[in-house]
Design an enzyme around this catalytic site. Structure first.
Site, PDB file in Angstrom:
ATOM      1  NE  ARG A 155      -3.850   0.609   1.939  1.00 40.96           N
ATOM      2  CZ  ARG A 155      -5.065   0.675   2.476  1.00 40.96           C
ATOM      3  NH1 ARG A 155      -5.274   1.425   3.540  1.00 40.96           N
ATOM      4  NH2 ARG A 155      -6.069  -0.011   1.966  1.00 40.96           N
ATOM      5  CG  HIS A 200      -8.531   0.228  -2.674  1.00 41.17           C
ATOM      6  ND1 HIS A 200      -7.717  -0.829  -2.321  1.00 41.17           N
ATOM      7  CD2 HIS A 200      -9.205   0.572  -1.536  1.00 41.17           C
ATOM      8  CE1 HIS A 200      -7.899  -1.105  -1.043  1.00 41.17           C
ATOM      9  NE2 HIS A 200      -8.790  -0.275  -0.541  1.00 41.17           N
ATOM     10  CD  GLN A 239     -13.079  -1.799  -0.429  1.00 43.58           C
ATOM     11  OE1 GLN A 239     -12.291  -1.605   0.488  1.00 43.58           O
ATOM     12  NE2 GLN A 239     -14.289  -2.282  -0.240  1.00 43.58           N
TER      13      GLN A 239
HETATM   14  N1  NVA Z   1      -9.819   6.839  -1.289  1.00 46.05           N
HETATM   15  C1  NVA Z   1      -9.456   6.375   0.028  1.00 46.05           C
HETATM   16  C2  NVA Z   1      -9.728   4.913   0.161  1.00 46.05           C
HETATM   17  C3  NVA Z   1      -9.465   4.350   1.531  1.00 46.05           C
HETATM   18  C4  NVA Z   1      -9.675   2.881   1.606  1.00 46.05           C
HETATM   19  C5  NVA Z   1      -8.009   6.690   0.292  1.00 46.05           C
HETATM   20  O1  NVA Z   1      -7.185   6.513  -0.617  1.00 46.05           O
HETATM   21  O2  NVA Z   1      -7.683   7.122   1.395  1.00 46.05           O
HETATM   22  N1   CP Z   2     -11.183   0.078   2.640  1.00 46.36           N
HETATM   23  C1   CP Z   2      -9.903  -0.050   3.055  1.00 46.36           C
HETATM   24  O1   CP Z   2      -8.990  -0.298   2.277  1.00 46.36           O
HETATM   25  O2   CP Z   2      -9.732   0.077   4.398  1.00 46.36           O
HETATM   26  P1   CP Z   2      -8.341   0.232   5.149  1.00 46.36           P
HETATM   27  O3   CP Z   2      -7.763   1.565   4.745  1.00 46.36           O
HETATM   28  O4   CP Z   2      -8.688   0.174   6.593  1.00 46.36           O
HETATM   29  O5   CP Z   2      -7.432  -0.876   4.737  1.00 46.36           O
END
Ligand code: NVA
Ligand code: CP
Length: 295
Positions: free
Chosen positions: A97, A124, A127
């Protein structure tokens, strides 16, 4: 990349996830990754991704290492190309990540083991596998269903467009003009399926089977949060959006949620079953991805 997966491959992933979910419900062990180790590099925070990948590896008979950027030399500037070649000699898979999509791609190019995108600023995908699983479970299928995403044209929007169009869904996005999803992804979506991007929330939500939203300010955009609250006001899943959607429309949110911003507290609580099923499905989806790539 999710965009490299064929519709059949995405369906195969969903089928594996459904099977693993059923086995877990029935207490049937599935040690498909015995002796295997996943390294999980995190340059951003996480609750769901971190815990579900780690628990998933354990349930599959393997193990997972949480590697925060503060503990790795990558955080002190060691090149990703070198990190990839070193980790490939210890591990069986890497989940990362991070901020830049390019970093994941470089890591994958220089690794000799599978690399999984656990979120970048651009995408993502993990997800979305969980989201598609949740929609398929509750709507009985994906083909021909209409998915409406309301909010920032961010990583979530980009991946939902790819996953939705590939599985035959109609995808509608409502967002401010300056916050549209990636132009290349939108052009691909228009050529390959039923896609609309508009500033009109009600038009996007009209007849939708699924309403989806995500935070107005993503990780790394904390400085913009206040300005974004003004820009995105109205790009919310609320009673009016639900009224425009199809009767019985479901509501999804990748979480974490900001009640009163991208979703009202009332809608969030009324659809909590769906949203927390979706969160649970991260576990089953991630296990499917791990089995698909590492077994
Ligand atoms: N768009 C958000 C998704 C979090 C799971 C982010 O990148 O913070
Ligand atoms: N939705 C998601 O990716 O959650 P986290 O940021 O908690 O991993």
């Amino acid at each position: 990349m999710l965009s490299d997966y064929t519709p059949d491959e995405i369906r195969a992933l969903l089928d594996i996830a459904a099977r693993l979910k059923d086995e877990r419900r029935r207490g049937i062990p599935h040690p498909l990754l015995q002796g295997k180790t996943l390294g999980m590099i995190f340059e951003k925070s996480s609750t769901r991704t971190r815990v579900s990948f780690e628990a998933g590896m354990i349930q599959l008979g393997g193990s997972a290492l949480f590697l925060s950027k503060h503990e790795l030399q990558i955080g002190r500037g060691e090149p990703v190309e070198d990190t990839a070649r070193v980790l490939s000699r210890y591990l069986d898979g890497i989940m990362i990540r991070t901020f830049e999509q390019e970093k994941v791609e470089t890591l994958a190019r220089f690794s000799s083991i599978p690399v999984i995108n656990g979120l970048t600023d651009f995408a993502h995908p993990c997800q979305v596998i969980a989201d598609l699983l949740t929609i398929r479970e509750r709507k009985g299928g994906l083909e021909g269903r209409a998915l409406c995403y309301i909010g920032d044209g961010n990583n979530m929007a980009n991946s939902l467009i790819v996953g939705g169009i590939k599985t035959g869904m109609a995808v509608r996005v409502a967002c401010p003009a300056a916050y549209r999803p990636d132009a290349g992804i939108m052009a691909w979506a228009r050529e390959n399926g039923d896609f609309l991007c508009t500033q009109d929330v009600r038009a996007a939500a009209a007849g939708a089977d699924v309403l989806y939203t995500d935070v107005w300010a993503s990780m790394g955009q904390e400085d913009e949060a206040e300005a974004r609250r003004e820009i995105f006001a109205g790009y919310q899943i609320n009673a009016a959006a639900l009224e425009a959607a199809a009767p019985g429309a479901m509501v999804l949110h990748c979480l974490p949620a900001h009640r009163g911003e991208e979703i009202t507290a009332q809608v969030m609580e009324a659809h909590a079953d769906e949203i927390f099923d979706e969160a649970e499905n991260r576990l089953h989806a991630h296990k499917a991805i791990l089995v698909y790539l590492m077994a």
